[in-house]
Design an enzyme around this catalytic site. Structure first.
Site, mmCIF file in Angstrom:
data_model
loop_
_atom_site.group_PDB
_atom_site.id
_atom_site.type_symbol
_atom_site.label_atom_id
_atom_site.label_comp_id
_atom_site.label_asym_id
_atom_site.label_seq_id
_atom_site.Cartn_x
_atom_site.Cartn_y
_atom_site.Cartn_z
ATOM 1 N N LYS A 57 0.812 -1.229 0.000
ATOM 2 C CA LYS A 57 0.000 0.000 0.000
ATOM 3 C C LYS A 57 0.842 1.274 0.000
ATOM 4 C CE LYS A 57 -4.320 -1.703 1.990
ATOM 5 N NZ LYS A 57 -5.296 -1.600 3.062
ATOM 6 N N ASP B 195 -9.991 3.123 1.646
ATOM 7 C CA ASP B 195 -10.163 2.622 3.018
ATOM 8 C C ASP B 195 -10.797 3.695 3.924
ATOM 9 O OD1 ASP B 195 -9.178 0.039 2.656
ATOM 10 O OD2 ASP B 195 -7.110 0.598 3.136
HETATM 11 P P1 NAP Z 1 0.127 -2.673 9.603
HETATM 12 O O1 NAP Z 1 0.457 -1.516 8.725
HETATM 13 O O2 NAP Z 1 1.075 -3.818 9.694
HETATM 14 O O3 NAP Z 1 -0.094 -2.063 11.080
HETATM 15 C C1 NAP Z 1 -0.230 -2.891 12.200
HETATM 16 C C2 NAP Z 1 -0.648 -2.047 13.401
HETATM 17 O O4 NAP Z 1 -0.926 -2.945 14.473
HETATM 18 C C3 NAP Z 1 0.441 -1.083 13.891
HETATM 19 O O5 NAP Z 1 -0.178 0.054 14.430
HETATM 20 C C4 NAP Z 1 1.126 -1.917 14.983
HETATM 21 O O6 NAP Z 1 1.759 -1.132 15.980
HETATM 22 C C5 NAP Z 1 -0.100 -2.605 15.584
HETATM 23 N N1 NAP Z 1 0.250 -3.809 16.329
HETATM 24 C C6 NAP Z 1 0.777 -4.955 15.831
HETATM 25 N N2 NAP Z 1 0.945 -5.842 16.831
HETATM 26 C C7 NAP Z 1 0.520 -5.238 17.973
HETATM 27 C C8 NAP Z 1 0.431 -5.636 19.342
HETATM 28 N N3 NAP Z 1 0.815 -6.851 19.729
HETATM 29 N N4 NAP Z 1 -0.086 -4.769 20.239
HETATM 30 C C9 NAP Z 1 -0.504 -3.540 19.853
HETATM 31 N N5 NAP Z 1 -0.441 -3.093 18.575
HETATM 32 C C10 NAP Z 1 0.061 -3.939 17.651
HETATM 33 O O7 NAP Z 1 -1.276 -3.330 9.215
HETATM 34 P P2 NAP Z 1 -2.520 -2.622 8.476
HETATM 35 O O8 NAP Z 1 -2.431 -2.839 7.029
HETATM 36 O O9 NAP Z 1 -2.669 -1.230 8.998
HETATM 37 O O10 NAP Z 1 -3.733 -3.536 9.001
HETATM 38 C C11 NAP Z 1 -4.162 -3.430 10.337
HETATM 39 C C12 NAP Z 1 -5.528 -4.076 10.493
HETATM 40 O O11 NAP Z 1 -6.486 -3.342 9.749
HETATM 41 C C13 NAP Z 1 -5.599 -5.511 9.987
HETATM 42 O O12 NAP Z 1 -6.284 -6.276 10.950
HETATM 43 C C14 NAP Z 1 -6.416 -5.418 8.719
HETATM 44 O O13 NAP Z 1 -7.208 -6.581 8.493
HETATM 45 C C15 NAP Z 1 -7.315 -4.240 9.057
HETATM 46 N N6 NAP Z 1 -7.845 -3.605 7.847
HETATM 47 C C16 NAP Z 1 -9.164 -3.758 7.589
HETATM 48 C C17 NAP Z 1 -9.723 -3.175 6.475
HETATM 49 C C18 NAP Z 1 -11.178 -3.341 6.213
HETATM 50 O O14 NAP Z 1 -11.625 -3.027 5.111
HETATM 51 N N7 NAP Z 1 -11.963 -3.793 7.161
HETATM 52 C C19 NAP Z 1 -8.931 -2.431 5.586
HETATM 53 C C20 NAP Z 1 -7.571 -2.291 5.868
HETATM 54 C C21 NAP Z 1 -7.037 -2.893 7.008
HETATM 55 P P3 NAP Z 1 3.313 -0.678 15.819
HETATM 56 O O15 NAP Z 1 3.260 0.574 14.987
HETATM 57 O O16 NAP Z 1 3.766 -0.446 17.194
HETATM 58 O O17 NAP Z 1 4.010 -1.813 15.117
#
Ligand code: NAP
Length: 312
Positions: A88, A124
């Protein structure tokens, strides 16, 4: 209609194997991993309903392959693609134009192919706005929002969207707090106004600690989880149950686990809750609008998504 996951080889040399599909592939999602993606059933149901003789496929594209894959799109006859983890952000330099909101979010999830030009969008954020309206019958702009996982890709997109909507308050929480602090600095300009909402700041980044959270949740209408925690039901709880109160709305962008621990705890506290399926639906519908310039059949897409979730 194929449930297969293709690789870059399928795209090379004008994508003969993708063109030979019945119907031929003209839309896709690029990701790695991507086999779990619920986008193909949702979009294929829409294409069938609209009577369009094309299909949407999964393409597992690694970071090293991304530039080549993007260069093939026009010659392969694609109308557009979605990009998901891990592309992304890294996709931005390869696009000929990026809409301003996506530029600010630093992330693109939808690409439109126009001749040999690639145009980037982020659906999104707008998808979340529609999901909140649908789930809770309120507008994001009228809410005091506390965002968990504000430093991730989805968290950043949601924070920028909240800022652009002019929401009442935005409290950013992230495991790595510096990322939330940096984002708060970037969004300051949106929250400079004379609007009074009581003796609290409209924009803050706080540590992920119960005492700080408790104080802010008292001034919150909507908690959004944009962290990746909760995708597995075995994940440890994101918030102590004692922080959750009946006046809250809780939206978990995670959709793979049905009702995440956060949503279960929220329900038990009497809060209104919803999972990320509605955001997935609306970001997909908005992407389809961009590609086809047609009204997407929302209920057909919703049914296909629900069916896919029930089977997986
Ligand atoms: P990402 O860029 O990898 O970000 C992950 C996030 O989770 C970061 O803020 C990270 O914090 C945090 N995190 C990871 N492990 C953690 C823990 N153990 N405790 C607390 N925080 C933690 O992933 P992303 O693409 O943003 O996706 C995140 C979520 O959004 C996913 O579950 C995805 O399915 C969902 N999503 C849903 C939609 C939808 O249409 N419904 C669309 C997009 C994404 P740090 O910064 O500290 O690493």
């Amino acid at each position: 209609m194929s449930a297969e996951c293709y690789t870059i080889e399928a795209l090379l040399n004008g994508a003969p194997s993708l063109r030979a599909l019945n119907p031929p592939a003209r839309l896709a999602v690029f990701g790695d991993p991507v086999a779990h993606s619920a986008s193909p059933p949702m979009h294929n149901a829409a294409l069938r309903h609209l009577g369009l003789p094309w299909q949407y496929v999964r393409l597992r594209i690694t970071p090293e392959e991304l530039a080549t894959a993007l260069r093939q799109l026009s010659a392969a006859g694609f109308l557009g693609v979605n990009v998901t983890i891990p592309h992304k952000t890294s996709v931005l330099p390869y696009l000929h134009s990026v809409e301003p909101a996506a530029q600010r979010m630093g992330a693109v999830n939808t690409i439109l192919v126009e001749g040999d030009q690639l145009r980037g969008f982020n659906t999104d954020g707008p998808g979340l706005v529609r999901a909140i309206r649908e789930e809770f019958a309120v507008d994001l702009k009228d809410l005091r929002v506390l965002l968990l996982g504000a430093g991730g890709g989805a968290g950043r997109a949601i924070a920028v969207q909240c800022a652009m909507e002019g929401c009442e308050r935005l409290v950013l929480v992230n495991r790595t707090q510096e990322k939330a602090q940096q984002l708060a600095r970037e969004l300051e300009e949106f929250f400079r106004s004379d609007r009074l909402v009581g003796p609290v700041n409209r924009l803050m980044a706080i540590p992920w600690e119960d005492s700080a959270l408790r104080e802010q949740i008292e001034q919150t209408d909507l908690i959004i989880n944009a962290s990746s925690v909760g995708m597995r039901l075995s994940d440890s709880p994101l918030l102590s149950q004692s922080l959750l109160t009946p006046n809250l709305m809780i939206y978990d962008t995670v959709y793979s686990a049905g009702k995440s621990r956060l949503l279960q705890d929220g329900e038990q506290a009497g809060a209104r809750t919803a999972n990320g399926l509605s955001m997935l639906l609306h970001q997909g519908a908005l992407a389809l609008e961009i590609w086809l310039n047609a009204v997407p059949p929302l209920e057909v897409m919703r049914q296909a998504l629900q069916q896919h979730q029930a089977q997986n």
